[in-house]
Design an enzyme around this catalytic site. Structure first.
Site: not given
Ligand code: ADE
Ligand code: ZN
Length: 324
Positions: A7, A9, A184, A187, A264-265
């Site tokens: 997971h 991006h 997703h 969250e 995630d990011d």
């Molecule tokens: N796109 C990038 N990060 C995200 C996140 N935490 N939740 C939903 N979409 C995303």
């Molecule tokens: Zn994500």
């Protein structure tokens, strides 16, 4: 430790220097200063910024380089296999086909050099329509990008509400053409988003899913159906809980839910998979055995071929033999 990430991006892999460079190449002014560009204060702001900096990518070569550089960074952190989410709606200057082939080419170049073996999860934005989703999957069937392994959904569920029904046909088609399915949920939505994804999308994984802990029946369902939650601790602290003490990872693990650890990011959050695994270790006190188990769960939940999964297990076993 050889690690596996499920997971993460691609849109969240741009660091401040790369963003400034792309802005310069595109002849655009930076609307944010260098110190704060990577610090959006909520999910909507993050999504707006992803639109902006991915929109600065104007050529396939730039997209290829971003994918290649990201795989290189994952390698440096010991990540041997990754499934990377790419959402074409953020990359407004490139056509979808060009983008997905360029990203695939960057991942293929890295893999050919023995770097992280990265694959592609093409993602729908939650606010897209049912017809747009079906059109995307039909196009993936006609011309599959070379590194494609699955379909995903991201974006802000608080703004759209649960979207399981809307994307059910697209996900059904994805299943018939052999794509892995993840979404997703849990969250920016509560447990209802996870129910919706399970009921309508037949996903085998949920990205985040941490708010499932608020519904004991849902926790039971995740366990019964062996659904894996791809958890991202720092992301959840930043966008959801405010403090790690409120994160339910430990409770989910204690109930017996299958969880994996992810970033995630990584650029906006300033984390790596190693730092997130350390955070998980702090919360769950699982030591090296627990980290190995989490990686085994990631291999099991991955959309990798059987032979690739076996190769990953061999790498992990070799590591385990050295340290246990
Ligand atoms: N796109 C990038 N990060 C995200 C996140 N935490 N939740 C939903 N979409 C995303
Ligand atoms: Zn994500």
């Amino acid at each position: 430790m050889p690690k596996v990430e499920l997971h993460v991006h691609l849109e969240g892999s741009f660091d401040a220097a790369r963003i400034a460079e792309l802005a310069r190449e595109a002849g655009e002014a930076m609307p944010y200063d260098k110190e704060s560009v990577l610090s959006p204060s909520n999910l909507d702001e993050l999504l707006t910024r992803l639109d902006w900096w991915c929109g600065l990518v104007r050529t396939p070569e730039q997209a290829e380089r971003q994918a290649y550089d990201f795989a290189t960074r994952l390698s440096a952190d010991g990540v041997v296999y990754a499934e990377v989410i790419a959402n074409p709606t953020h990359w407004s200057a490139l056509s979808r086909d060009v983008l997905l082939e360029a990203v695939s080419a960057g991942f293929a170049r890295a893999a050919a050099e023995g770097l992280c073996d990265a694959w592609l999860l093409v993602s729908l934005l939650r606010s897209q329509t049912s017809d747009e989703a079906i059109e995307l999957v039909a196009a993936l069937e006609r011309r599959p990008p070379s590194r494609l392994v699955g379909l995903s959904i991201d974006g802000n569920e608080a703004a759209t509400g649960p979207t399981g029904e809307r994307f059910a046909s697209a996900f059904e088609l994805a299943g018939t053409i052999g794509l892995g399915r993840t979404a997703h949920a849990g969250e920016s939505s509560g447990p209802e988003g996870v129910w919706s994804a399970l009921d309508h999308l037949r996903v085998t994984r949920i990205d985040h899913g941490v708010r499932s802990i608020e519904d004991p029946r849902l926790v039971e369902r995740l366990i019964d159906e062996a659904v894996t939650l791809d958890v991202c601790l720092t992301s959840n602290v930043r966008l959801l809980y405010g403090t790690i003490d409120l994160h339910p990872l430990r409770q989910l693990v204690d109930h017996g839910v299958a969880v994996t650890i992810n970033t995630d990011d990584p650029a906006t959050l300033g984390v790596s998979l190693t730092s997130e695994m350390e955070l998980a270790d702090n919360l769950c006190s699982w030591g090296v055995d627990g980290a190995i188990d989490a990686t085994e769960r990631a291999i099991a939940a991955s959309f990798a071929s059987e032979s690739k999964a076996s190769e990953l297990r061999r790498k992990l076993d070799a590591f385990a033999a050295q340290v246990t």
